[in-house]
Scaffold this motif. Structure first.
Motif, PDB file in Angstrom:
ATOM      1  N   SER A 259     -24.218 -52.391  31.017  1.00 54.96           N
ATOM      2  CA  SER A 259     -23.452 -51.649  31.970  1.00 54.96           C
ATOM      3  C   SER A 259     -22.533 -52.820  32.676  1.00 54.96           C
ATOM      4  O   SER A 259     -21.641 -52.469  33.258  1.00 54.96           O
ATOM      5  CB  SER A 259     -24.401 -51.201  33.008  1.00 54.96           C
ATOM      6  OG  SER A 259     -25.166 -52.211  33.719  1.00 54.96           O
ATOM      7  N   ILE A 260     -22.710 -54.118  32.388  1.00 57.21           N
ATOM      8  CA  ILE A 260     -22.151 -55.243  33.000  1.00 57.21           C
ATOM      9  C   ILE A 260     -21.198 -55.643  31.881  1.00 57.21           C
ATOM     10  O   ILE A 260     -21.335 -56.258  30.766  1.00 57.21           O
ATOM     11  CB  ILE A 260     -22.734 -56.439  33.452  1.00 57.21           C
ATOM     12  CG1 ILE A 260     -23.767 -55.731  34.327  1.00 57.21           C
ATOM     13  CG2 ILE A 260     -22.066 -57.439  34.006  1.00 57.21           C
ATOM     14  CD1 ILE A 260     -24.849 -56.713  35.106  1.00 57.21           C
ATOM     15  N   PRO A 261     -19.728 -55.733  31.869  1.00 50.43           N
ATOM     16  CA  PRO A 261     -18.769 -56.016  31.118  1.00 50.43           C
ATOM     17  C   PRO A 261     -18.861 -57.328  30.614  1.00 50.43           C
ATOM     18  O   PRO A 261     -18.555 -57.817  29.312  1.00 50.43           O
ATOM     19  CB  PRO A 261     -17.474 -55.522  31.375  1.00 50.43           C
ATOM     20  CG  PRO A 261     -17.823 -55.468  32.791  1.00 50.43           C
ATOM     21  CD  PRO A 261     -18.937 -55.076  32.988  1.00 50.43           C
ATOM     22  N   ASN A 262     -19.416 -58.090  31.482  1.00 50.79           N
ATOM     23  CA  ASN A 262     -19.215 -59.682  31.222  1.00 50.79           C
ATOM     24  C   ASN A 262     -20.869 -60.091  30.549  1.00 50.79           C
ATOM     25  O   ASN A 262     -21.672 -59.724  30.914  1.00 50.79           O
ATOM     26  CB  ASN A 262     -19.088 -60.448  32.373  1.00 50.79           C
ATOM     27  CG  ASN A 262     -19.113 -61.979  32.263  1.00 50.79           C
ATOM     28  OD1 ASN A 262     -20.042 -62.666  32.228  1.00 50.79           O
ATOM     29  ND2 ASN A 262     -17.997 -62.538  31.968  1.00 50.79           N
ATOM     30  N   LYS A 263     -20.580 -60.617  29.440  1.00 53.43           N
ATOM     31  CA  LYS A 263     -21.777 -61.075  28.615  1.00 53.43           C
ATOM     32  C   LYS A 263     -22.757 -61.830  29.441  1.00 53.43           C
ATOM     33  O   LYS A 263     -23.999 -61.568  29.360  1.00 53.43           O
ATOM     34  CB  LYS A 263     -21.331 -61.933  27.189  1.00 53.43           C
ATOM     35  CG  LYS A 263     -22.573 -62.242  26.472  1.00 53.43           C
ATOM     36  CD  LYS A 263     -22.321 -63.073  25.298  1.00 53.43           C
ATOM     37  CE  LYS A 263     -21.347 -62.432  24.369  1.00 53.43           C
ATOM     38  NZ  LYS A 263     -21.407 -63.191  22.797  1.00 53.43           N
ATOM     39  N   LEU A 264     -22.154 -62.847  30.187  1.00 53.92           N
ATOM     40  CA  LEU A 264     -23.100 -63.772  30.869  1.00 53.92           C
ATOM     41  C   LEU A 264     -23.532 -62.877  32.137  1.00 53.92           C
ATOM     42  O   LEU A 264     -24.821 -63.024  32.424  1.00 53.92           O
ATOM     43  CB  LEU A 264     -22.392 -65.169  31.546  1.00 53.92           C
ATOM     44  CG  LEU A 264     -23.264 -65.963  32.462  1.00 53.92           C
ATOM     45  CD1 LEU A 264     -24.528 -66.431  31.811  1.00 53.92           C
ATOM     46  CD2 LEU A 264     -22.270 -67.042  32.961  1.00 53.92           C
ATOM     47  N   GLY A 265     -23.132 -62.132  32.867  1.00 54.14           N
ATOM     48  CA  GLY A 265     -23.317 -61.081  33.645  1.00 54.14           C
ATOM     49  C   GLY A 265     -24.330 -60.220  33.280  1.00 54.14           C
ATOM     50  O   GLY A 265     -25.432 -59.977  33.942  1.00 54.14           O
ATOM     51  N   GLY A 266     -24.405 -59.701  31.592  1.00 46.61           N
ATOM     52  CA  GLY A 266     -25.496 -59.038  31.357  1.00 46.61           C
ATOM     53  C   GLY A 266     -26.599 -59.695  31.164  1.00 46.61           C
ATOM     54  O   GLY A 266     -27.804 -59.139  31.181  1.00 46.61           O
ATOM     55  N   VAL A 267     -26.691 -60.744  30.519  1.00 47.78           N
ATOM     56  CA  VAL A 267     -27.708 -61.616  30.379  1.00 47.78           C
ATOM     57  C   VAL A 267     -28.467 -61.866  31.861  1.00 47.78           C
ATOM     58  O   VAL A 267     -29.942 -61.853  31.766  1.00 47.78           O
ATOM     59  CB  VAL A 267     -27.491 -63.170  29.729  1.00 47.78           C
ATOM     60  CG1 VAL A 267     -28.665 -64.036  29.716  1.00 47.78           C
ATOM     61  CG2 VAL A 267     -26.936 -62.855  28.246  1.00 47.78           C
ATOM     62  N   LEU A 268     -27.935 -62.283  33.014  1.00 43.43           N
ATOM     63  CA  LEU A 268     -28.194 -62.433  34.048  1.00 43.43           C
ATOM     64  C   LEU A 268     -29.160 -61.240  34.731  1.00 43.43           C
ATOM     65  O   LEU A 268     -29.924 -61.102  35.348  1.00 43.43           O
ATOM     66  CB  LEU A 268     -27.364 -63.052  35.033  1.00 43.43           C
ATOM     67  CG  LEU A 268     -26.631 -64.391  34.715  1.00 43.43           C
ATOM     68  CD1 LEU A 268     -25.715 -64.719  35.906  1.00 43.43           C
ATOM     69  CD2 LEU A 268     -27.666 -65.497  35.020  1.00 43.43           C
ATOM     70  N   ALA A 269     -28.308 -59.955  34.382  1.00 44.76           N
ATOM     71  CA  ALA A 269     -28.634 -58.784  34.699  1.00 44.76           C
ATOM     72  C   ALA A 269     -30.374 -58.524  34.065  1.00 44.76           C
ATOM     73  O   ALA A 269     -31.126 -58.200  35.054  1.00 44.76           O
ATOM     74  CB  ALA A 269     -27.972 -57.669  34.373  1.00 44.76           C
ATOM     75  N   ILE A 270     -30.424 -58.974  32.860  1.00 43.49           N
ATOM     76  CA  ILE A 270     -31.577 -58.827  32.253  1.00 43.49           C
ATOM     77  C   ILE A 270     -32.661 -59.847  32.873  1.00 43.49           C
ATOM     78  O   ILE A 270     -34.041 -59.215  33.145  1.00 43.49           O
ATOM     79  CB  ILE A 270     -31.875 -58.997  30.775  1.00 43.49           C
ATOM     80  CG1 ILE A 270     -30.796 -57.878  30.237  1.00 43.49           C
ATOM     81  CG2 ILE A 270     -32.824 -58.881  30.073  1.00 43.49           C
ATOM     82  CD1 ILE A 270     -31.098 -56.412  30.503  1.00 43.49           C
ATOM     83  N   ALA A 271     -32.459 -60.828  33.120  1.00 41.73           N
ATOM     84  CA  ALA A 271     -33.192 -62.009  33.879  1.00 41.73           C
ATOM     85  C   ALA A 271     -33.769 -61.333  35.128  1.00 41.73           C
ATOM     86  O   ALA A 271     -34.838 -61.450  35.570  1.00 41.73           O
ATOM     87  CB  ALA A 271     -32.601 -63.099  34.008  1.00 41.73           C
ATOM     88  N   LEU A 272     -32.683 -60.740  35.860  1.00 40.84           N
ATOM     89  CA  LEU A 272     -33.290 -60.117  37.237  1.00 40.84           C
ATOM     90  C   LEU A 272     -33.901 -58.999  37.333  1.00 40.84           C
ATOM     91  O   LEU A 272     -34.912 -58.901  38.146  1.00 40.84           O
ATOM     92  CB  LEU A 272     -31.829 -59.809  37.793  1.00 40.84           C
ATOM     93  CG  LEU A 272     -31.864 -59.303  39.483  1.00 40.84           C
ATOM     94  CD1 LEU A 272     -32.343 -60.437  40.276  1.00 40.84           C
ATOM     95  CD2 LEU A 272     -30.451 -58.771  39.882  1.00 40.84           C
ATOM     96  N   VAL A 273     -34.012 -58.268  36.322  1.00 43.53           N
ATOM     97  CA  VAL A 273     -35.117 -57.267  35.868  1.00 43.53           C
ATOM     98  C   VAL A 273     -36.481 -57.618  36.036  1.00 43.53           C
ATOM     99  O   VAL A 273     -37.393 -57.272  36.849  1.00 43.53           O
ATOM    100  CB  VAL A 273     -34.696 -56.494  34.419  1.00 43.53           C
ATOM    101  CG1 VAL A 273     -35.947 -55.540  34.104  1.00 43.53           C
ATOM    102  CG2 VAL A 273     -33.542 -55.605  34.525  1.00 43.53           C
ATOM    103  N   PHE A 274     -36.598 -58.821  35.103  1.00 46.44           N
ATOM    104  CA  PHE A 274     -37.992 -59.337  35.239  1.00 46.44           C
ATOM    105  C   PHE A 274     -38.342 -60.391  36.551  1.00 46.44           C
ATOM    106  O   PHE A 274     -39.413 -60.232  36.857  1.00 46.44           O
ATOM    107  CB  PHE A 274     -38.175 -60.200  33.874  1.00 46.44           C
ATOM    108  CG  PHE A 274     -38.226 -59.081  32.793  1.00 46.44           C
ATOM    109  CD1 PHE A 274     -39.262 -58.612  32.417  1.00 46.44           C
ATOM    110  CD2 PHE A 274     -37.082 -59.125  31.989  1.00 46.44           C
ATOM    111  CE1 PHE A 274     -39.465 -57.580  31.182  1.00 46.44           C
ATOM    112  CE2 PHE A 274     -37.236 -58.307  30.990  1.00 46.44           C
ATOM    113  CZ  PHE A 274     -38.359 -57.778  30.681  1.00 46.44           C
TER     114      PHE A 274
END
Length: 400
Positions: free
Chosen positions: A286-301
């Motif tokens: 859902s986040i077009p930026n690759k680093l932003g997507g990785v950070l979003a997954i980290a934020l989930v946990f």
């Protein structure tokens, strides 16, 4: 006297204290049986995985063929393979219901913070184990799923490329990658088993929560035979449900492209992970930026781990929290939408829906949870009906 002397032996004493005479709240419902069901699923996965490993060959030229050999030539191999593949889905179904039960009844609240945090760590280990296990059949989805997900580490500044090279064992997903994943997939279930034992020990330190969320120290019964029989009913129902998939719909929860041998020269039209990853995958993309997507997954946990510490509610159970109950079902609906979006093409309107659903997920944990407890306390203090014994005026345990 003889029975008492046997019980005093260390191993039998542990079994007696935690499985027989363990004091259990008398009002637990069937949703509390999903913890033992998760343990049963883990045992099935370890047992079937050990026997499958006896016939599997972790080599890019032979992995796919070895799986077909297990299915066609090994006595009972088809059953082992289908039990293991569908067992992963059953494991996640059970664990997801277990998590939502904890959210509904507030079982993450003090003094059980450590129980919840260990559960989140187990969930993360499960996702990691299932992902690397999905790579082992070396089909099209296995290969390209491994390529896409492992390459996400390249978004990490400075060390990202080095991490990807280490994961791959070279400069592309190849034989070294498969061998690494095979070794880790064999090891991680035993780590999950150890973490589960610690999880149970932390739970038994303060005892189980209950549907009312109240201090039930004066209303407990022995686990055996009362809840042993109740759990047994759940085990039988689960066995029937599991058997329907294994014997009648063994490939219903999988992707047909994984029955095509991995081909690095042919990219699938649409890369779709297993269904139990889809909610995380939807947030990721859902986040077009690759680093932003990785950070979003980290934020989930991080959000899940922080839940017990940012919770401000003085009442546990949703049975006495009508506003929180509505928000809980909003979260359930949001997660279902994320699972649906995760399997859709990356195009409008699915991109927008996924972004909105991702925002709702984080708003629930990072905004609703910290403030809903304070709002409920405000209602208690300033609503006349609450001061006279209204719905919010429910006192539940703060400590065990």
């Amino acid at each position: 006297m003889k029975r008492l002397s046997i019980i005093k032996q260390p191993i039998f004493s542990v079994i007696n204290d935690h499985l027989i005479d363990y004091p259990t709240p008398s009002n637990l419902n069937y949703f509390w049986g999903f913890g033992s069901l998760a343990g049963l699923c883990l045992m099935i996965q370890i047992a079937t995985g050990i026997f499958l490993a006896m016939h599997y060959t972790p080599h890019v030229d032979l992995a796919f063929l070895s799986v077909e050999h297990i299915m066609r030539d090994v006595e009972g191999g088809w059953l082992l393979r289908y039990m293991h593949a569908n067992g992963a889905s059953m494991f996640f179904i059970v664990v997801y219901i277990h998590i939502f039960r904890n959210l509904y009844y507030g079982s993450y609240a003090t003094p059980r913070e450590m129980v919840w945090c260990l559960g989140v760590i187990i969930l993360l280990l499960m996702i990691l184990t299932a992902f690397i296990g999905y790579v082992l059949p070396w089909g099209q989805m296995s290969f390209w799923g491994a390529t896409v997900i492992t390459s996400l580490a390249s978004a990490i500044p400075v060390v990202g490329d080095s991490i990807v090279t280490w994961l791959w064992g070279g400069f592309s997903v190849d034989n070294a990658t498969l061998n690494r994943f095979y070794s880790l997939h064999y090891l991680l279930p035993f780590i999950i088993a150890g973490a589960s034992i610690v999880h149970i020990a932390a739970l038994h330190q303060y005892g189980s929560n209950n549907p009312l969320g109240t201090n039930s120290s004066v209303d407990k019964v022995a686990f055996y035979p009362y809840f042993y029989v109740k759990d047994l009913v759940g085990w039988v129902a689960f066995a029937i449900f599991f058997s329907v998939f294994v014997y009648f719909y063994p490939n219903f929860l999988g992707h047909p492209d994984n029955y095509i041998p991995a081909n690095p020269m042919s990219t699938p039209a649409h890369i779709v992970p297993e269904w139990y990853f889809l909610w995380v995958y939807a947030i990721l993309r859902s986040i077009p930026n690759k680093l932003g997507g990785v950070l979003a997954i980290a934020l989930v946990f991080v959000s899940l781990l922080a839940l017990p510490f940012i919770n401000t509610a003085q009442t546990r159970s949703s049975n006495f929290r009508p506003i929180y109950k509505k928000l809980f079902w909003l979260l359930v609906a949001d997660c279902i939408i994320l699972v649906w979006i995760g399997q859709k093409p990356v195009e409008d309107p699915y991109i927008l829906i996924g972004q909105l659903a991702s925002v709702v997920f984080f708003v629930y944990f990072l905004i609703f949870i910290p403030f809903i407890g304070k709002f409920e306390q405000f209602l208690i203090n300033y609503t006349p009906s609450s001061r006279s014994g209204g719905l919010y005026n429910q006192k539940t345990e703060k400590t065990a």
